[in-house]
Motif scaffolding. Structure first.
Motif, short mmCIF file in Angstrom:
data_model
loop_
_atom_site.label_atom_id
_atom_site.label_comp_id
_atom_site.label_asym_id
_atom_site.label_seq_id
_atom_site.Cartn_x
_atom_site.Cartn_y
_atom_site.Cartn_z
N PHE A 275 0.82 -1.21 0.00
CA PHE A 275 0.00 0.00 0.00
C PHE A 275 0.86 1.26 0.00
O PHE A 275 0.51 2.26 -0.63
CB PHE A 275 -0.92 0.00 1.22
N ASP A 276 1.99 1.23 0.69
CA ASP A 276 2.86 2.41 0.77
C ASP A 276 3.60 2.68 -0.54
O ASP A 276 4.21 3.74 -0.67
CB ASP A 276 3.88 2.23 1.90
N TYR A 277 3.54 1.73 -1.48
CA TYR A 277 4.29 1.89 -2.72
C TYR A 277 3.39 2.26 -3.91
O TYR A 277 3.85 2.29 -5.04
CB TYR A 277 5.05 0.60 -3.04
N LEU A 278 2.10 2.52 -3.63
CA LEU A 278 1.20 2.90 -4.71
C LEU A 278 1.62 4.21 -5.37
O LEU A 278 1.64 4.33 -6.60
CB LEU A 278 -0.24 3.02 -4.17
N GLN A 279 1.97 5.19 -4.56
CA GLN A 279 2.33 6.49 -5.11
C GLN A 279 3.66 6.47 -5.83
O GLN A 279 3.92 7.33 -6.68
CB GLN A 279 2.36 7.53 -3.99
N SER A 280 4.53 5.50 -5.51
CA SER A 280 5.81 5.40 -6.20
C SER A 280 5.71 4.69 -7.53
O SER A 280 6.70 4.59 -8.26
CB SER A 280 6.83 4.68 -5.30
N GLY A 281 4.51 4.20 -7.87
CA GLY A 281 4.31 3.56 -9.17
C GLY A 281 4.29 2.05 -9.12
O GLY A 281 3.97 1.41 -10.13
N SER A 282 4.60 1.45 -7.99
CA SER A 282 4.60 -0.02 -7.87
C SER A 282 3.22 -0.50 -7.45
O SER A 282 3.04 -1.13 -6.41
CB SER A 282 5.67 -0.46 -6.87
N TRP A 283 2.23 -0.23 -8.28
CA TRP A 283 0.84 -0.52 -7.95
C TRP A 283 0.55 -2.01 -7.90
O TRP A 283 -0.39 -2.44 -7.24
CB TRP A 283 -0.08 0.14 -8.98
N TRP A 284 1.33 -2.82 -8.65
CA TRP A 284 1.03 -4.25 -8.75
C TRP A 284 1.21 -4.98 -7.41
O TRP A 284 0.59 -6.01 -7.20
CB TRP A 284 1.94 -4.88 -9.80
N ILE A 285 2.02 -4.44 -6.51
CA ILE A 285 2.25 -5.11 -5.23
C ILE A 285 0.96 -5.19 -4.43
O ILE A 285 0.72 -6.17 -3.71
CB ILE A 285 3.34 -4.37 -4.43
N THR A 286 0.10 -4.20 -4.55
CA THR A 286 -1.18 -4.18 -3.84
C THR A 286 -2.33 -4.63 -4.71
O THR A 286 -3.18 -5.42 -4.27
CB THR A 286 -1.47 -2.76 -3.31
N LEU A 287 -2.39 -4.18 -5.95
CA LEU A 287 -3.57 -4.41 -6.78
C LEU A 287 -3.70 -5.86 -7.23
O LEU A 287 -4.81 -6.38 -7.33
CB LEU A 287 -3.56 -3.48 -7.99
N LEU A 288 -2.61 -6.55 -7.51
CA LEU A 288 -2.71 -7.94 -7.96
C LEU A 288 -3.20 -8.87 -6.85
O LEU A 288 -4.14 -9.64 -7.07
CB LEU A 288 -1.37 -8.41 -8.54
N PRO A 289 -2.64 -8.83 -5.63
CA PRO A 289 -3.25 -9.62 -4.55
C PRO A 289 -4.68 -9.18 -4.24
O PRO A 289 -5.54 -10.01 -3.92
CB PRO A 289 -2.33 -9.36 -3.35
N GLY A 290 -4.94 -7.86 -4.37
CA GLY A 290 -6.30 -7.37 -4.15
C GLY A 290 -7.28 -7.93 -5.16
O GLY A 290 -8.42 -8.28 -4.82
N ALA A 291 -6.85 -8.04 -6.42
CA ALA A 291 -7.72 -8.60 -7.46
C ALA A 291 -8.02 -10.07 -7.19
O ALA A 291 -9.16 -10.53 -7.36
CB ALA A 291 -7.06 -8.44 -8.83
N VAL A 292 -7.01 -10.83 -6.74
CA VAL A 292 -7.23 -12.24 -6.40
C VAL A 292 -8.21 -12.35 -5.24
O VAL A 292 -9.11 -13.20 -5.24
CB VAL A 292 -5.89 -12.92 -6.06
N LEU A 293 -8.06 -11.49 -4.24
CA LEU A 293 -8.96 -11.51 -3.08
C LEU A 293 -10.39 -11.19 -3.52
O LEU A 293 -11.34 -11.85 -3.08
CB LEU A 293 -8.48 -10.50 -2.05
N VAL A 294 -10.56 -10.20 -4.37
CA VAL A 294 -11.90 -9.82 -4.85
C VAL A 294 -12.55 -10.97 -5.61
O VAL A 294 -13.73 -11.30 -5.40
CB VAL A 294 -11.83 -8.55 -5.71
N VAL A 295 -11.79 -11.60 -6.50
CA VAL A 295 -12.34 -12.72 -7.29
C VAL A 295 -12.71 -13.88 -6.38
O VAL A 295 -13.78 -14.49 -6.53
CB VAL A 295 -11.32 -13.16 -8.37
#
Length: 318
Positions: A275-295
């Motif tokens: 979550f702390d790396y979203l603003q630095s551009g490393s969005w995949w660290i949070t969004l990819l596990p989040g997408a798996v959790l949502v599915v």
């Protein structure tokens, strides 16, 4: 030969299969494309989680396989990626695909374990309250009402904070999985208790219960051998929904720092770690596990909705 075939066809295993094959449940499942796709996706996710040690490119728990210099590498479709890391890496240099597979396994273990604990507590309390009535019923239901007056997550946060304060952060991290099962299980048992109690109140006045009492059967045997089997339909529906709720609760607790440690990731702790790396551009660290959790939560809820409609014909619209 005909006698042998008749014996095989009339065997208990064969008759059970025939009853299932001709059942309304299977008939409804064949007609519901959403339920079929949800079950396929759910089985695929569970299989990937269970087989994580064989499917994952590397073991995220093995420090010897982690390269800190390869941290925050993007997924394969973004320039700057590396072939060895299909979904990129996290801030610690761990392969994100591997951490998602291992994290999904942890989340599922906590989800199913917490629901098992909820079911045991809720079924026992619901049977006692509905069958015995009186002061026991009043005490258990008031206890459930008090707990339901707070949100489930709030109860889990309070219990988690107390447990962490008692055992300490190091012990909590070392035994995070059983402790989270205990915390989430204690937070959501009233859902089962109230449902089982309502079913028991509807069943205990029927003739088969009176006959069992006349035969001198004990209250425990009447509750667990005769009444409980007739209350399983709502229990199955609640269990399906509660698995999704337990996984979400684990993710929320991990995000708040009361769940799995980053060294032993779940889907929730993976989301928190990136979550702390979203603003630095490393969005995949949070969004990819989040997408798996949502599915994962979505397909479980869809299966729960289908099961609820099928087991309650008044709601099923075919």
């Amino acid at each position: 030969m005909s006698t042998l075939n008749s014996a095989i066809e009339s065997s208990p295993a064969t008759s059970r299969w025939q009853r299932f094959r001709d059942s309304y449940l299977l008939y409804s499942f064949k007609r519901d494309l959403v339920a079929q796709l949800s079950l396929i996706v759910f089985i695929a996710l569970v299989a990937c989680a269970v087989l994580a040690p064989w499917l994952a490119p590397m073991n995220p728990y093995d420090l010897a396989q982690i390269d800190i210099l390869a941290s925050e590498l993007p997924p394969f479709w973004i320039p700057g990626s590396e072939e060895a890391y299909v979904l990129g890496t996290d801030a610690q240099g761990r392969d994100l695909l591997s951490t998602i597979l291992y994290g999904a396994r942890v989340s599922l273990i906590i989800g199913f374990g917490a629901v098992a604990l909820q079911a045991i507590l809720g079924i026992c309390f619901g049977l006692l309250a509905g069958y015995l009535g009186g002061r026991i019923d009043a005490f258990l239901m008031r206890l459930a009402d008090i707990q339901l007056s707070f949100s489930t997550l709030m109860v889990a946060i309070v219990v988690g904070a107390v447990v962490k304060a008692i055992f300490g952060s190091a012990t909590f991290s070392a035994y995070a999985v059983p402790l989270l099962v205990l915390i989430i299980g204690l937070a959501e048992w009233p859902q089962y208790a109230r449902t089982v109690r309502a079913s028991v109140l509807a069943e205990k006045g029927k003739e088969y219960v009176d006959a069992a009492r006349t035969m001198g059967l004990s209250s425990r045997r009447i509750m667990f051998r005769h009444i409980l089997p007739n209350t399983l339909s709502p229990i199955f529906v609640i269990s399906t929904v509660q698995v999704a709720n337990a996984i979400i609760s684990e993710a929320a607790l991990s995000f708040l720092g009361l769940g799995m440690p980053e060294t032993h990731p779940s889907l929730g702790s993976l989301i928190k770690s990136g979550f702390d790396y979203l603003q630095s551009g490393s969005w995949w660290i949070t969004l990819l596990p989040g997408a798996v959790l949502v599915v994962l939560v979505l397909v479980i809820n869809l299966l729960g909705d289908w099961l609820r409609d099928v087991l309650n014909p008044r709601l099923y619209k075919g």
